[in-house]
Design an enzyme around this catalytic site. Sequence first.
Site, PDB file in Angstrom:
ATOM      1  N   SER A 102       0.828  -1.255  -0.140  1.00  0.00           N
ATOM      2  CA  SER A 102       0.241  -0.163   0.333  1.00  0.00           C
ATOM      3  C   SER A 102       0.804   1.458   0.031  1.00  0.00           C
ATOM      4  CB  SER A 102      -0.969   0.113   1.158  1.00  0.00           C
ATOM      5  OG  SER A 102      -1.763   0.650   0.750  1.00  0.00           O
ATOM      6  N   ASP A 241      -2.724   6.438  -3.479  1.00  0.00           N
ATOM      7  CA  ASP A 241      -1.714   6.210  -2.754  1.00  0.00           C
ATOM      8  C   ASP A 241      -1.141   4.291  -3.567  1.00  0.00           C
ATOM      9  OD1 ASP A 241      -3.413   3.715  -2.538  1.00  0.00           O
ATOM     10  OD2 ASP A 241      -3.249   3.354  -0.590  1.00  0.00           O
ATOM     11  N   ASP A 243      -0.843   0.988  -3.804  1.00  0.00           N
ATOM     12  CA  ASP A 243      -2.437   0.223  -5.005  1.00  0.00           C
ATOM     13  C   ASP A 243      -3.554   1.273  -4.711  1.00  0.00           C
ATOM     14  OD1 ASP A 243      -2.842   0.039  -2.278  1.00  0.00           O
ATOM     15  OD2 ASP A 243      -3.733  -1.371  -1.964  1.00  0.00           O
TER      16      ASP A 243
END
Length: 445
Positions: A102, A241, A243
């Site tokens: 992430s 972000d 992902d």
Amino acid sequence: MARKYFGTDGIRGETNKGAMTAAMAMRVAQAAGAHFRRGDHRHRVVIGKDTRLSGYMVENALVAGFTSMGVNVIQTGPLPTPAIAMLTREMRADLGVMISASHNPYQDNGIKLFGPDGFKLSDEDEAAIEALIDQEPELVPASEIGRARRIEDSRGRYIHAVKQSVSDKTRFDDLKVVVDCANGAAYQVAPSAIWELGAEVITLGVDPDGTNINDGVGSTSLDAVKAKVIETGADIGIALDGDADRLIVIDEKGEAVDGDQIMASIATRMAEKGQLRGGGVVATVMSNLGLERYLEGKGLTLERTKVGDRYVLGRMRSGGFNVGGEQSGHMILLDHATTGDGTVAAMRVLASLVRSKRPASEELRMFEPVPQLLKNVRYDGASPLDAETVKAAIRDAERALAGKGRLVIRASGTEPLIRVMAEGDDAGEVEQVVDTVCDAVRAAS
């Protein structure tokens, strides 16, 4: 019972250490493959990843693990987390896997698992997989080993799905949009989806090299996108972000718009059209009191959960809600996605700008946030929250804020940190309350 490998969002850590080695990735795949065996059909898993250098290593280890269990593998290459959830469901796969940490730096990586319905796994499923990880797997005979193949049209499939989240009459022709993809998973699909609906797109963070994901760009590093919005005279900035499951918006003045304001805007417009289900919004304990008051003024509710989009999603599903999210930018719109989707949320925000013909600074400022302060205290040894002195400080703080604010104390799920958050109408009182509790935690550490 504490989980050994899974955290609040899958398995995550620094690569080539602890739980994020190639050997562990293979064992996770073997355990998940065994757990999701059902029937005699040839089982299938969809595997996607973000742009981290270690993604190659983890992906190949997962492929080895799944195929050794007789599971066929479909590899998509770099795609957002919500795209993998979507493809898992649409391709009738038994399991989906996203390789990503992430918003963390490139040295970290993680493994997120989705069930055949495209939703993240339940606690029970994760516990069952954890139990299998530590057991020797029952490998299939040589004749039943799985195959692996890449699909070339996965990006196009996701772009099409994203565009379906807005009316087929919606066009972004008059918008100039800065799209910051954090050098992450959405570096191709997010700018393309927005451009295809007519916007002038200015890109940032679309040159991944394996080590620059989230590095000075994206939703956790907003200086670059703020500067680009001002420099280019853009109508809005979109910051994703690594992902692409979270979104922070920058208005035309270069000011950040967090997830609370985005939820308020989306929920308001949907309620006006009779499309909002559940009578309100689901968010976490960290969402601002101003959001709660705003929704109450509209005759809507704010239901709060523990921190983590999995808990938000769980309450949304059990309560029939279709809008939820986190202040940090996870936006879950269940009519269009089974997990947080920053690109889908961005499309809804852009559509609202087109309809309202108002600047982002007006359309996305639905309420005035109350003063909110969060501080972290690192500790050694046992949790200081068990100390009587800390419990007393918390009780005193709660009394001080009663009726005019909130206090949230929680232990981090990934680090030895105690997070102390307070909010209320008096900024000075909020700061005093937070400092007092933090002092008590330090003294007990």
